[in-house]
Design a protein around this motif. Structure first.
Motif, PDB file in Angstrom:
ATOM      1  N   GLN A   1       0.817  -1.170   0.040  1.00 56.86           N
ATOM      2  CA  GLN A   1      -0.061   0.009   0.125  1.00 56.86           C
ATOM      3  C   GLN A   1       0.951   1.327  -0.060  1.00 56.86           C
ATOM      4  O   GLN A   1       1.852   1.337   0.600  1.00 56.86           O
ATOM      5  CB  GLN A   1      -0.972   0.166   1.224  1.00 56.86           C
TER       6      GLN A   1
ATOM      7  N   LYS B   1      -3.145   5.468  -2.087  1.00 54.84           N
ATOM      8  CA  LYS B   1      -4.035   6.486  -1.497  1.00 54.84           C
ATOM      9  C   LYS B   1      -3.621   7.770  -1.469  1.00 54.84           C
ATOM     10  O   LYS B   1      -2.111   8.141  -0.939  1.00 54.84           O
ATOM     11  CB  LYS B   1      -4.252   6.140   0.046  1.00 54.84           C
TER      12      LYS B   1
ATOM     13  N   LYS C   1       1.083   5.486  -0.080  1.00 53.90           N
ATOM     14  CA  LYS C   1       0.362   6.880   0.257  1.00 53.90           C
ATOM     15  C   LYS C   1       0.947   7.801  -0.416  1.00 53.90           C
ATOM     16  O   LYS C   1       2.361   7.934  -0.192  1.00 53.90           O
ATOM     17  CB  LYS C   1       0.382   7.139   1.937  1.00 53.90           C
TER      18      LYS C   1
ATOM     19  N   ALA D   1      -9.737   9.883  -6.106  1.00 49.45           N
ATOM     20  CA  ALA D   1     -10.658   8.851  -5.910  1.00 49.45           C
ATOM     21  C   ALA D   1     -10.680   7.776  -7.127  1.00 49.45           C
ATOM     22  O   ALA D   1     -10.791   6.666  -6.938  1.00 49.45           O
ATOM     23  CB  ALA D   1     -12.181   9.510  -6.140  1.00 49.45           C
TER      24      ALA D   1
ATOM     25  N   ASP E   1      -7.666   5.479  -6.435  1.00 47.55           N
ATOM     26  CA  ASP E   1      -8.152   4.794  -5.311  1.00 47.55           C
ATOM     27  C   ASP E   1      -8.786   3.530  -5.768  1.00 47.55           C
ATOM     28  O   ASP E   1      -8.370   2.311  -5.525  1.00 47.55           O
ATOM     29  CB  ASP E   1      -8.995   5.429  -4.053  1.00 47.55           C
ATOM     30  N   LYS E   2      -9.597   3.784  -6.791  1.00 52.12           N
ATOM     31  CA  LYS E   2     -10.427   2.820  -7.224  1.00 52.12           C
ATOM     32  C   LYS E   2      -9.731   1.877  -8.161  1.00 52.12           C
ATOM     33  O   LYS E   2      -9.738   0.631  -8.164  1.00 52.12           O
ATOM     34  CB  LYS E   2     -11.602   3.263  -8.184  1.00 52.12           C
TER      35      LYS E   2
ATOM     36  N   SER F   1      -6.557   1.304  -8.341  1.00 51.20           N
ATOM     37  CA  SER F   1      -5.458   0.488  -7.647  1.00 51.20           C
ATOM     38  C   SER F   1      -5.909  -0.501  -6.612  1.00 51.20           C
ATOM     39  O   SER F   1      -5.436  -0.993  -5.974  1.00 51.20           O
ATOM     40  CB  SER F   1      -4.481   1.425  -7.044  1.00 51.20           C
ATOM     41  N   GLY F   2      -7.357  -0.591  -6.628  1.00 50.08           N
ATOM     42  CA  GLY F   2      -7.858  -1.155  -5.654  1.00 50.08           C
ATOM     43  C   GLY F   2      -7.870  -0.895  -4.132  1.00 50.08           C
ATOM     44  O   GLY F   2      -7.563  -1.736  -3.374  1.00 50.08           O
ATOM     45  N   GLY F   3      -7.439   0.318  -3.935  1.00 46.61           N
ATOM     46  CA  GLY F   3      -7.430   0.939  -2.729  1.00 46.61           C
ATOM     47  C   GLY F   3      -5.895   0.985  -2.279  1.00 46.61           C
ATOM     48  O   GLY F   3      -5.502   1.225  -1.082  1.00 46.61           O
ATOM     49  N   LYS F   4      -5.032   0.576  -3.061  1.00 42.75           N
ATOM     50  CA  LYS F   4      -3.639   0.274  -2.756  1.00 42.75           C
ATOM     51  C   LYS F   4      -2.684   1.602  -2.678  1.00 42.75           C
ATOM     52  O   LYS F   4      -1.799   1.859  -2.319  1.00 42.75           O
ATOM     53  CB  LYS F   4      -3.088  -0.712  -3.588  1.00 42.75           C
TER      54      LYS F   4
END
Ligand code: PCA
Length: 242
Positions: free
Chosen positions: A25, A60, A27, A49, A52-53, A55-58
């Motif tokens: 993950q 941020k 940031k 946003a 985020d989508k 990358s499957g939330g990876k």
């Protein structure tokens, strides 16, 4: 559900800069210079946003609005120097580094959205090369609305601006102050409301958007819609990870 807004190429470029690995993950802090409600900042939140989508939330991305991480004119150096992974840069601010940055701050060179896009297409190869040499990758670019003049008093001739306290945000707007005999004051947008309220600024050139953000209408009553130029904001990320 979040609407998908950015092209997959832009989102892919972000993921590539991040050296995105499916297992880790990551940031990112993204340094932004204008208020959260400004359309440029809303674009950046949309990018965060979308990424985020995708990358499957990876990956941020946190958008730091209103120059809260770095001042507007310090963001480029911060991205260049590795203190911020990404940021938004007002190209015209860096005219003294290279004339390619100053192109869209030249009055009346490209004064409509269509001409601004034509100028961008012509400028882009040189701009990308220049940013690349400085260790940055151009992600996307959005023009500010056309620039007009805000003034405390009615302007009937250039003489009416002589001696007026003129806010400059770039070398070109400081040059205009010099040419019209005004007193230049360099103030970035985040400090403009206060400078207007305290009388440090009596006149400036910018967009209706910045006039609205800074509540300029509370202290300045004259607006001249000169549509002089459309300065571009570019979002850049570090090359790291390529
Ligand atoms: N707003 C920014 C730059 C151009 C614009 O329309 C500002 O005044 O700082």
């Amino acid at each position: 559900m979040q609407r998908r807004y950015f092209s997959s190429a832009t989102v892919a470029a972000v993921l590539s800069i991040a050296g995105f690995q499916a297992q880790a993950q990551t940031k990112w802090d993204l340094a932004a210079a204008y208020p959260a409600t400004n359309f440029h900042t809303e674009n950046l939140s949309q990018l965060a946003a979308d990424v985020d989508k995708a990358s499957g939330g990876k990956l941020k991305i946190t958008v730091h609005a209103n120059a809260s991480l770095f001042k507007a004119n310090e963001i480029k150096r911060a991205v260049q120097g590795g203190q911020a992974p990404a940021g938004e840069v007002l190209l015209a601010n860096f005219e003294n580094e290279n004339p390619v940055y100053g192109l869209d701050g030249v009055p009346f060179l490209a004064a409509s959205y269509a001409d601004s896009k034509r100028l961008y297409d012509a400028q882009k190869p040189a701009l990308e090369k220049l940013l690349d040499r400085q260790g940055m990758k151009l992600l996307f670019s959005v023009p500010w609305p056309p620039q007009g003049i805000y003034a405390k008093k009615e302007i009937n001739s250039v003489a009416d601006l002589r001696g007026i306290k003129w806010r400059a945000y770039s070398p070109a707007t400081a040059k205009i102050a010099e040419l019209i005999g005004a007193q230049p004051v360099t103030i970035q947008a985040a400090e403009l409301s206060q400078a207007l309220a305290t009388g440090v600024v009596e006149s400036y050139m910018s967009s209706g958007s910045t006039g609205y953000d800074t509540k300029t209408y509370e202290s300045i009553k004259y607006w001249y819609d000169t549509q002089a130029w459309l300065p571009k904001k570019c979002r850049v990320g570090q090359q790291k990870g390529f």
